[in-house]
Design a protein around this motif. Structure first.
Motif, PDB file in Angstrom:
ATOM      1  N   THR A  60       0.822  -1.212   0.000  1.00  0.00           N
ATOM      2  CA  THR A  60       0.000   0.000   0.000  1.00  0.00           C
ATOM      3  C   THR A  60       0.853   1.259   0.000  1.00  0.00           C
ATOM      4  O   THR A  60       0.322   2.358  -0.171  1.00  0.00           O
ATOM      5  N   SER A  61       2.178   1.117   0.175  1.00  0.00           N
ATOM      6  CA  SER A  61       3.030   2.309   0.260  1.00  0.00           C
ATOM      7  C   SER A  61       4.137   2.367  -0.785  1.00  0.00           C
ATOM      8  O   SER A  61       4.688   3.443  -1.029  1.00  0.00           O
ATOM      9  N   TYR A  62       4.478   1.240  -1.423  1.00  0.00           N
ATOM     10  CA  TYR A  62       5.558   1.286  -2.410  1.00  0.00           C
ATOM     11  C   TYR A  62       5.452   0.119  -3.391  1.00  0.00           C
ATOM     12  O   TYR A  62       4.732  -0.860  -3.160  1.00  0.00           O
ATOM     13  N   ALA A  63       6.200   0.270  -4.492  1.00  0.00           N
ATOM     14  CA  ALA A  63       6.351  -0.809  -5.464  1.00  0.00           C
ATOM     15  C   ALA A  63       7.845  -1.029  -5.681  1.00  0.00           C
ATOM     16  O   ALA A  63       8.612  -0.067  -5.793  1.00  0.00           O
ATOM     17  N   ARG A  64       8.250  -2.294  -5.733  1.00  0.00           N
ATOM     18  CA  ARG A  64       9.651  -2.623  -5.972  1.00  0.00           C
ATOM     19  C   ARG A  64       9.742  -3.285  -7.341  1.00  0.00           C
ATOM     20  O   ARG A  64       9.066  -4.285  -7.605  1.00  0.00           O
ATOM     21  N   ILE A  65      10.590  -2.712  -8.201  1.00  0.00           N
ATOM     22  CA  ILE A  65      10.675  -3.164  -9.583  1.00  0.00           C
ATOM     23  C   ILE A  65      12.104  -3.562  -9.930  1.00  0.00           C
ATOM     24  O   ILE A  65      13.047  -3.231  -9.210  1.00  0.00           O
ATOM     25  N   ARG A  66      12.236  -4.275 -11.059  1.00  0.00           N
ATOM     26  CA  ARG A  66      13.559  -4.576 -11.611  1.00  0.00           C
ATOM     27  C   ARG A  66      13.576  -4.142 -13.068  1.00  0.00           C
ATOM     28  O   ARG A  66      12.699  -4.509 -13.845  1.00  0.00           O
ATOM     29  N   VAL A  67      14.578  -3.332 -13.412  1.00  0.00           N
ATOM     30  CA  VAL A  67      14.747  -2.856 -14.790  1.00  0.00           C
ATOM     31  C   VAL A  67      16.186  -3.107 -15.206  1.00  0.00           C
ATOM     32  O   VAL A  67      17.115  -2.641 -14.538  1.00  0.00           O
ATOM     33  N   ASN A  68      16.378  -3.861 -16.269  1.00  0.00           N
ATOM     34  CA  ASN A  68      17.733  -4.138 -16.776  1.00  0.00           C
ATOM     35  C   ASN A  68      18.665  -4.643 -15.687  1.00  0.00           C
ATOM     36  O   ASN A  68      19.822  -4.236 -15.589  1.00  0.00           O
ATOM     37  N   GLY A  69      18.138  -5.521 -14.827  1.00  0.00           N
ATOM     38  CA  GLY A  69      18.950  -6.129 -13.783  1.00  0.00           C
ATOM     39  C   GLY A  69      19.094  -5.305 -12.527  1.00  0.00           C
ATOM     40  O   GLY A  69      19.727  -5.742 -11.567  1.00  0.00           O
ATOM     41  N   ARG A  70      18.510  -4.102 -12.488  1.00  0.00           N
ATOM     42  CA  ARG A  70      18.616  -3.240 -11.313  1.00  0.00           C
ATOM     43  C   ARG A  70      17.286  -3.175 -10.584  1.00  0.00           C
ATOM     44  O   ARG A  70      16.232  -3.013 -11.200  1.00  0.00           O
ATOM     45  N   GLU A  71      17.343  -3.276  -9.252  1.00  0.00           N
ATOM     46  CA  GLU A  71      16.140  -3.154  -8.444  1.00  0.00           C
ATOM     47  C   GLU A  71      15.973  -1.717  -7.965  1.00  0.00           C
ATOM     48  O   GLU A  71      16.951  -1.035  -7.675  1.00  0.00           O
TER      49      GLU A  71
END
Length: 211
Positions: A60-71
């Protein structure tokens, strides 16, 4: 014709795997709405957008993503991720805790340890038990006086082979090893911070490697 088809397909795959900008638009339970290069997608954890952005976690407070191997962790206060296709510099974003401290994990000489950002510390400050756990060699190290909140004490001045936070890795980083249990957590001082670019944005501390 077939060769041209596969060439075109390769170009399309390459473009899809290099998202230029990612922005958090909304959080809905365990799902997140992301705008990626102008296109909006609602993703669940473990799902990947056509542009190659994976959603690892949504609360409810954040989203954790991965783009091109980076979190990277995105919040509605700091919703924009780095421009990965244009920026080659490694970047780390740290969220402040309730007391305004920025804590993260680092790898010191290849071993993981918790650290806290301290712009008032001239070097990395490590207590003696942690130095033993990290296997730091203090033989022949220069002993210097240091001032702490409890008064004057002494510490060993050493150079760390490497300090890594996220994708940022620095070599030959100066550190002080105190002869007691102070500080309780490794302090990430200016011998590291002075060699990266820092920016604070809406409660987020951004560290970027220098070219």
């Amino acid at each position: 014709m077939r060769k041209a088809f596969w060439l075109l397909l390769g170009v399309l795959i390459s473009c899809a795997a290099n998202a230029q900008q990612v922005q958090l638009k909304g959080l809905f339970g365990d799902s997140a709405m992301l705008e990626i290069d102008g296109r909006q997608h609602i993703l669940k954890p473990g799902k990947k957008s056509p542009e190659g952005v994976s959603l690892l976690e949504a609360t409810t407070s954040y989203a954790r993503i991965r783009v091109n191997g980076r979190e990277q962790k995105l919040t509605l206060d700091a919703p924009i991720a780095a421009s990965y296709a244009q920026a080659e510099r490694a970047e780390v974003r740290l969220m402040g805790d309730r007391r305004g401290h920025f804590n993260t994990e680092a790898w010191i000489n290849g071993m993981r340890v918790g650290v806290m950002v301290d712009t008032g510390a001239s070097t990395l400050a490590i207590n003696y038990p942690t130095a033993q756990r990290l296997g730091l060699n203090l033989s022949g190290a220069k002993r210097i006086p240091v001032s702490t909140a409890s008064g004057m004490t002494s510490a060993y001045l050493i150079n760390l082979s490497s300090v890594t936070i996220g994708g940022i890795k620095l070599h030959n980083v100066e550190a002080t090893v105190h002869t007691d249990n102070f500080p309780q957590v490794v302090l990430l001082g200016n011998s590291f911070l002075g060699r990266v670019d820092m920016q604070q944005q809406s409660g987020v501390l951004i560290l970027r490697a220098r070219n």
